[in-house]
Design a protein around this motif. Structure first.
Motif, PDB file in Angstrom:
ATOM      1  N   ILE A  70       0.832  -1.205   0.000  1.00  0.00           N
ATOM      2  CA  ILE A  70       0.000   0.000   0.000  1.00  0.00           C
ATOM      3  C   ILE A  70       0.868   1.256   0.000  1.00  0.00           C
ATOM      4  CG2 ILE A  70      -1.626   1.343   1.403  1.00  0.00           C
ATOM      5  CD1 ILE A  70      -2.879  -1.411   2.207  1.00  0.00           C
ATOM      6  N   ARG A 125      -3.761   3.915  -3.199  1.00  0.00           N
ATOM      7  CA  ARG A 125      -3.612   3.333  -1.860  1.00  0.00           C
ATOM      8  C   ARG A 125      -4.969   2.925  -1.288  1.00  0.00           C
ATOM      9  NH1 ARG A 125       0.879   6.780  -1.931  1.00  0.00           N
ATOM     10  NH2 ARG A 125      -0.328   8.659  -1.417  1.00  0.00           N
ATOM     11  N   ALA A 144      -6.079  -0.248  -3.052  1.00  0.00           N
ATOM     12  CA  ALA A 144      -5.332  -1.409  -2.556  1.00  0.00           C
ATOM     13  C   ALA A 144      -5.838  -1.829  -1.177  1.00  0.00           C
ATOM     14  CB  ALA A 144      -3.840  -1.086  -2.506  1.00  0.00           C
ATOM     15  N   ARG A 145      -6.119  -0.837  -0.323  1.00  0.00           N
ATOM     16  CA  ARG A 145      -6.632  -1.157   1.018  1.00  0.00           C
ATOM     17  C   ARG A 145      -7.979  -1.875   0.925  1.00  0.00           C
ATOM     18  NH1 ARG A 145      -4.791   0.230   5.698  1.00  0.00           N
ATOM     19  NH2 ARG A 145      -3.345   1.725   4.784  1.00  0.00           N
TER      20      ARG A 145
END
Length: 201
Positions: free
Chosen positions: A165, A174, A177-178
């Motif tokens: 991340i 980010r 991705a989280r």
């Protein structure tokens, strides 16, 4: 008499190109066959249409077994038909002709979706992890590696996903991705990709 010969020659000159034209157009390229399969699948109103689309992709693979778009088209058609066992078998065929980490991971996930049992797939996910670790100096930047760790339920996952991340170039990346790796549980990942209910039906 000479007039008769001239007429015959003109007939021959006209007929031969027509015959050649027919034979060349009858042999469709793998690309053309896949396009027809996609079009047939897109307007499919029943299994007969999907079956026709599958025949077209198989014809493309008979001409070129390594033609990746034909494998992908077959997988998508089989998904539409809900034939998860066949999706897994086709994913294996794709991995055999193009042994990349993403194809390997997809095959593992397809097998899990088809069997509705993750216990037998842990070894498959472990193989993905091992292959990425052996082939890459920075496996933590590889999304397939991170997902394989998640699905394997590896103790390495928490550390690796945070590093992944941080490595993303924007706040939006980010956040994505989280969501992809942390907020969704492993069952949701499989179910969303293969369009199956939480009950596995």
């Amino acid at each position: 008499m000479s007039r008769g010969r001239v007429s015959f020659m003109w007939v021959a000159v006209l007929v031969v190109p027509l015959m050649l034209g027919c034979s060349s157009s009858a042999a469709e390229s793998p690309e053309e066959l896949v396009e027809k399969a996609r079009a047939t699948g897109a307007r499919a109103s029943g299994n007969a249409d999907f079956t026709e689309a599958l025949k077209l992709t198989e014809q493309a693979l008979e001409e070129d077994e390594a033609f990746v778009p034909a494998h992908n088209a077959r997988i998508n058609i089989l998904l539409e038909m809900g034939r998860l066992d066949d999706v897994a078998a086709q994913a294996q065929r794709l991995y055999e002709v193009q042994p990349t980490p993403d194809n390997h991971l997809y095959w593992c996930m397809a097998k899990e979706a088809a069997s509705d049992d993750d216990s037998g797939q842990k070894a498959c996910y472990s193989d993905v992890v091992d292959s990425v670790e052996q082939s890459s100096e920075t496996p933590a930047t590889n999304a397939n590696y991170v997902m394989a760790l998640k699905l394997l339920e590896s103790p390495k996952f928490d550390e690796v996903v945070e590093r992944y991340i941080v490595e993303q170039e924007s706040d939006a990346a980010r956040e994505m991705a989280r969501f992809q790796f942390i907020e969704r549980d492993r069952e949701t990942v499989i179910n969303n990709l293969f369009r199956v209910s939480s009950s596995g039906s």
